[in-house]
Design a protein around this motif. Structure first.
Motif: not given
Length: 259
Positions: A5, A9, A16, A31, A34, A36, A75
């Motif tokens: 994952q 990104l 990113l 986090r 928002g 990622p 995340v």
């Protein structure tokens, strides 16, 4: 929170953007905003643990800080380990393998003022210690940050070191301090599919321009943590009813923690 994952990104249609946390509370707040994925700032983690920046934080303290962050985020987490906490490549490999088992998705490891061959040895030792376990290794070169070269020579040296680190097993290249768009373009072009990470610095081009030039990752570095501590100093002064201290910069905070 998989490594794949985190890798994905770096392959999106935009930069990113990685905010840098310094403890579990800041990671939870980032986090909540928002993000990622989250990265740590080595300076901020050291400060939060009561030490100045600059390879002073013990591996045990760092591992404990990472565990606390992992408990509160869902995340991918990338951990800045500075030079790895040791000059012994095998010891660095063992430490990173422990971090990987704890659940981190990536690390930053830097060459600092040392010879690039030392970082090459550490990256190779990390891959051996991981024994096939996936981990995104972001190799940081301090050519720009420490002023080891300038102009075209700096670009050439970053590219040369990137080739060494990639051959050793690095996945990405972090060049903090680089800001000229043509220098970024030259480095990114030479790296090909190896993601280029840049750091927030004054006069850095827009995110859109960075992405167009080939950069794939933007880190906040110490910016968020330093502003938080500066805000604490301003707030404390207001609460005490005294004149606010001068701006709390990196050198001042580092000095306060070197006592």
């Amino acid at each position: 929170m998989s490594v794949q994952q985190f890798r994905d990104l770096h392959q999106g249609q935009a930069l990113l953007v990685l905010p840098n946390a310094w403890d579990a509370g800041s990671a939870a707040a980032i986090r909540h905003a928002g993000a990622p994925a989250i990265a740590t700032t080595s300076a901020g983690v050291a400060w939060a643990c009561g030490w100045p920046d600059g390879n002073r934080l013990s591996r045990d303290d760092q591992a404990a800080a990472v565990r606390r962050i992992l408990r509160v985020v869902d995340v991918p987490l990338s951990v800045d380990i500075e030079e790895g906490g040791s000059d012994d490549p095998a010891a660095v490999g063992t430490f990173v393998a422990e971090l990987a088992r704890s659940g981190v998705a990536g690390i930053n490891i830097e060459d600092g003022a040392g010879a690039p061959e030392a970082l090459v040895a550490k990256i190779r030792a990390i891959r051996r210690a991981l024994d096939g376990r996936d981990l995104f290794i972001n190799a940081r070169t301090d050519v720009y940050l420490r002023g080891l070269a300038s102009g075209d020579a700096a670009v050439d040296e970053v590219i040369r070191r990137a080739g060494l680190y990639r051959e050793a097993g690095a996945d990405g290249l972090f060049a903090p301090g680089i800001r000229a768009i043509e220098a970024i373009r030259r480095v990114a072009t030479a790296l090909g599919d190896m993601p280029l990470n840049v750091m927030l610095v004054p006069e850095l081009p827009s995110r859109e321009a960075l992405f167009e030039a080939g950069a794939r990752r933007l880190s906040a570095g110490i910016a968020l943590s330093l502003e938080a501590y500066a805000g604490a100093a301003r707030g404390a002064a207001a609460f005490l009813g005294v004149e606010a201290p001068a701006t709390l910069d990196y050198a001042t905070l580092n000095g306060l923690l070197a006592r």
